[in-house]
Write a protein that holds these residues in place. Structure first.
Motif, PDB file in Angstrom:
ATOM      1  N   THR A  21     -29.574  72.651  24.966  1.00  0.00           N
ATOM      2  CA  THR A  21     -28.677  71.544  24.596  1.00  0.00           C
ATOM      3  C   THR A  21     -29.395  70.521  23.709  1.00  0.00           C
ATOM      4  OG1 THR A  21     -29.268  70.439  26.688  1.00  0.00           O
ATOM      5  CG2 THR A  21     -27.162  71.603  26.642  1.00  0.00           C
ATOM      6  N   THR A  22     -30.746  70.505  23.770  1.00  0.00           N
ATOM      7  CA  THR A  22     -31.529  69.511  23.034  1.00  0.00           C
ATOM      8  C   THR A  22     -32.335  70.188  21.939  1.00  0.00           C
ATOM      9  OG1 THR A  22     -31.754  68.280  25.118  1.00  0.00           O
ATOM     10  CG2 THR A  22     -33.225  67.638  23.332  1.00  0.00           C
TER      11      THR A  22
ATOM     12  N   SER D  17     -20.916  70.162  30.237  1.00  0.00           N
ATOM     13  CA  SER D  17     -21.552  71.446  29.920  1.00  0.00           C
ATOM     14  C   SER D  17     -23.047  71.339  30.185  1.00  0.00           C
ATOM     15  CB  SER D  17     -21.252  71.866  28.482  1.00  0.00           C
ATOM     16  OG  SER D  17     -22.138  71.264  27.584  1.00  0.00           O
ATOM     17  N   LYS D  18     -23.521  72.195  31.096  1.00  0.00           N
ATOM     18  CA  LYS D  18     -24.931  72.171  31.474  1.00  0.00           C
ATOM     19  C   LYS D  18     -25.779  73.053  30.557  1.00  0.00           C
ATOM     20  CE  LYS D  18     -25.664  72.080  36.089  1.00  0.00           C
ATOM     21  NZ  LYS D  18     -25.397  72.421  37.525  1.00  0.00           N
ATOM     22  N   GLY D  19     -26.973  72.590  30.240  1.00  0.00           N
ATOM     23  CA  GLY D  19     -27.928  73.385  29.479  1.00  0.00           C
ATOM     24  C   GLY D  19     -29.001  73.892  30.413  1.00  0.00           C
ATOM     25  N   ALA D  20     -30.230  74.064  29.927  1.00  0.00           N
ATOM     26  CA  ALA D  20     -31.323  74.540  30.770  1.00  0.00           C
ATOM     27  C   ALA D  20     -31.769  73.432  31.720  1.00  0.00           C
ATOM     28  CB  ALA D  20     -32.496  75.003  29.908  1.00  0.00           C
ATOM     29  N   THR D  21     -31.932  72.203  31.201  1.00  0.00           N
ATOM     30  CA  THR D  21     -32.296  71.071  32.066  1.00  0.00           C
ATOM     31  C   THR D  21     -31.405  69.860  31.791  1.00  0.00           C
ATOM     32  OG1 THR D  21     -34.000  70.452  30.443  1.00  0.00           O
ATOM     33  CG2 THR D  21     -34.758  71.627  32.399  1.00  0.00           C
ATOM     34  N   THR D  22     -30.792  69.813  30.594  1.00  0.00           N
ATOM     35  CA  THR D  22     -30.005  68.653  30.177  1.00  0.00           C
ATOM     36  C   THR D  22     -28.532  69.040  30.052  1.00  0.00           C
ATOM     37  OG1 THR D  22     -31.913  67.911  28.885  1.00  0.00           O
ATOM     38  CG2 THR D  22     -29.811  66.838  28.414  1.00  0.00           C
ATOM     39  N   ALA D  23     -27.652  68.189  30.566  1.00  0.00           N
ATOM     40  CA  ALA D  23     -26.211  68.448  30.493  1.00  0.00           C
ATOM     41  C   ALA D  23     -25.547  67.439  29.564  1.00  0.00           C
ATOM     42  CB  ALA D  23     -25.599  68.348  31.887  1.00  0.00           C
ATOM     43  N   ILE D  39     -27.213  63.744  30.286  1.00  0.00           N
ATOM     44  CA  ILE D  39     -27.879  63.434  31.552  1.00  0.00           C
ATOM     45  C   ILE D  39     -28.538  64.703  32.094  1.00  0.00           C
ATOM     46  CG2 ILE D  39     -26.291  61.526  32.061  1.00  0.00           C
ATOM     47  CD1 ILE D  39     -24.739  63.329  33.921  1.00  0.00           C
ATOM     48  N   THR D  40     -29.261  64.596  33.183  1.00  0.00           N
ATOM     49  CA  THR D  40     -29.905  65.793  33.736  1.00  0.00           C
ATOM     50  C   THR D  40     -28.878  66.659  34.477  1.00  0.00           C
ATOM     51  OG1 THR D  40     -30.433  64.620  35.778  1.00  0.00           O
ATOM     52  CG2 THR D  40     -32.128  64.615  34.078  1.00  0.00           C
TER      53      THR D  40
ATOM     54  N   SER F  17     -41.175  71.231  35.964  1.00  0.00           N
ATOM     55  CA  SER F  17     -40.321  72.390  35.662  1.00  0.00           C
ATOM     56  C   SER F  17     -39.834  72.293  34.220  1.00  0.00           C
ATOM     57  CB  SER F  17     -39.160  72.496  36.650  1.00  0.00           C
ATOM     58  OG  SER F  17     -38.096  71.678  36.292  1.00  0.00           O
ATOM     59  N   LYS F  18     -40.182  73.306  33.448  1.00  0.00           N
ATOM     60  CA  LYS F  18     -39.823  73.331  32.035  1.00  0.00           C
ATOM     61  C   LYS F  18     -38.443  73.955  31.824  1.00  0.00           C
ATOM     62  CE  LYS F  18     -43.410  74.245  29.161  1.00  0.00           C
ATOM     63  NZ  LYS F  18     -44.679  74.913  28.721  1.00  0.00           N
ATOM     64  N   GLY F  19     -37.694  73.411  30.884  1.00  0.00           N
ATOM     65  CA  GLY F  19     -36.407  73.978  30.489  1.00  0.00           C
ATOM     66  C   GLY F  19     -36.560  74.634  29.130  1.00  0.00           C
ATOM     67  N   ALA F  20     -35.498  74.638  28.323  1.00  0.00           N
ATOM     68  CA  ALA F  20     -35.576  75.263  26.998  1.00  0.00           C
ATOM     69  C   ALA F  20     -36.394  74.380  26.057  1.00  0.00           C
ATOM     70  CB  ALA F  20     -34.172  75.490  26.446  1.00  0.00           C
ATOM     71  N   THR F  21     -36.147  73.069  26.077  1.00  0.00           N
ATOM     72  CA  THR F  21     -36.939  72.147  25.246  1.00  0.00           C
ATOM     73  C   THR F  21     -37.404  70.936  26.057  1.00  0.00           C
ATOM     74  OG1 THR F  21     -34.855  71.128  24.506  1.00  0.00           O
ATOM     75  CG2 THR F  21     -35.905  72.672  22.983  1.00  0.00           C
TER      76      THR F  21
END
Lengths: 68, 68, 68, 68, 68, 68
Positions: A21-22, D17-23, D39-40, F17-21
């Motif tokens: 998303t980022t 919509s949620k991403g890997a860590t950020t929504a 947000i997270t 904990s790592k996400g995509a970015t």
């Protein structure tokens, strides 16, 4: 549109990498002086950001800390 | 101390002006490239910030917008 | 200039009050819906902000929290 | 809990919509006036955010820029 | 109201000092662990903030840097 | 390097904990008092952040809201 943000620094995009998303974007302001930006993927798409683009890095003065 | 902030940009203080609680500091990063910072008066005092000081402008990547 | 900031909300300035270094500006986005902004006095001067001006409130998505 | 943040704007969630860590969450404040929030994922889960929820968009005044 | 901000840290106000538009507030989170906050004078008035108050320091996770 | 940020809070990393970015890092400041940070994956790598590390949570005073 003129902005209240005190820092509107012209430069050239030298990398764009989207995450889930980022996205991360690097802008070269001067030779050897690069600014790193984290924005939404949507912003990358809407601005059609690509390497070589002439852009501005926009930063509010209250977001600039000083280290000494 | 190393910082997670992706932007630690070296420069020279070219002006410091304190207000009632908030101070404004300008840092020259390169000839003609200046960054404007708003920090607390306490920070100015504690760092003993003065014109001519070698400092770094510290900016989180999520605080850098892109304009195109 | 188009911005990466996801929120560029059009409105009308309904008050401007300058402090020692920081100014407060209120922008009406819709009847009864007002946004409060804290910017530098320099920005107020440079934009020549005055009551009645048509402006945009610009907010990064990462600066918008949700309360429920 | 009352907040120091000057902007607590009521609205309705129109997308999550949620991403890997950020929504990313969109909140409609008024017809045609939408605010975009990043947000997270943890915050989305903890608040059990869903389309149709009545929420507030919370924004500090120092995070609101003005464009003119 | 529950917040998306991941940090809602309970503490006690140990000082409040108002400037022209911006106020500084110190909150003790634990013995010897104090957090410094800069908010608007209006927020101090509206919350009727005073030394000894039980409050929370509210911080978005994206505003917390790490130094090592 | 000394920082203008008014909050440099020492603690211990208790999760990374790592996400995509974007990565999420938790730092324990005192028993039962944890701060949640969202930084870039690049920062995690460059600082070689790992559970058990002694670090500081760095927060600008203008990013600390008060709830009461």
């Amino acid at each position: 549109m003129k902005l209240s943000a005190r820092n509107v620094l012209p430069g050239k995009v030298i990398s764009v990498s989207k995450g889930a998303t980022t996205a991360h974007v690097r802008v070269e302001l001067a030779p050897g002086l690069t600014v790193f930006s984290a924005i939404t993927n949507e912003a990358v798409d809407e601005l059609a950001l690509a390497v070589g683009d002439t852009v501005s890095a926009v930063i509010k003065s209250s977001d600039v800390m000083i280290g000494k």
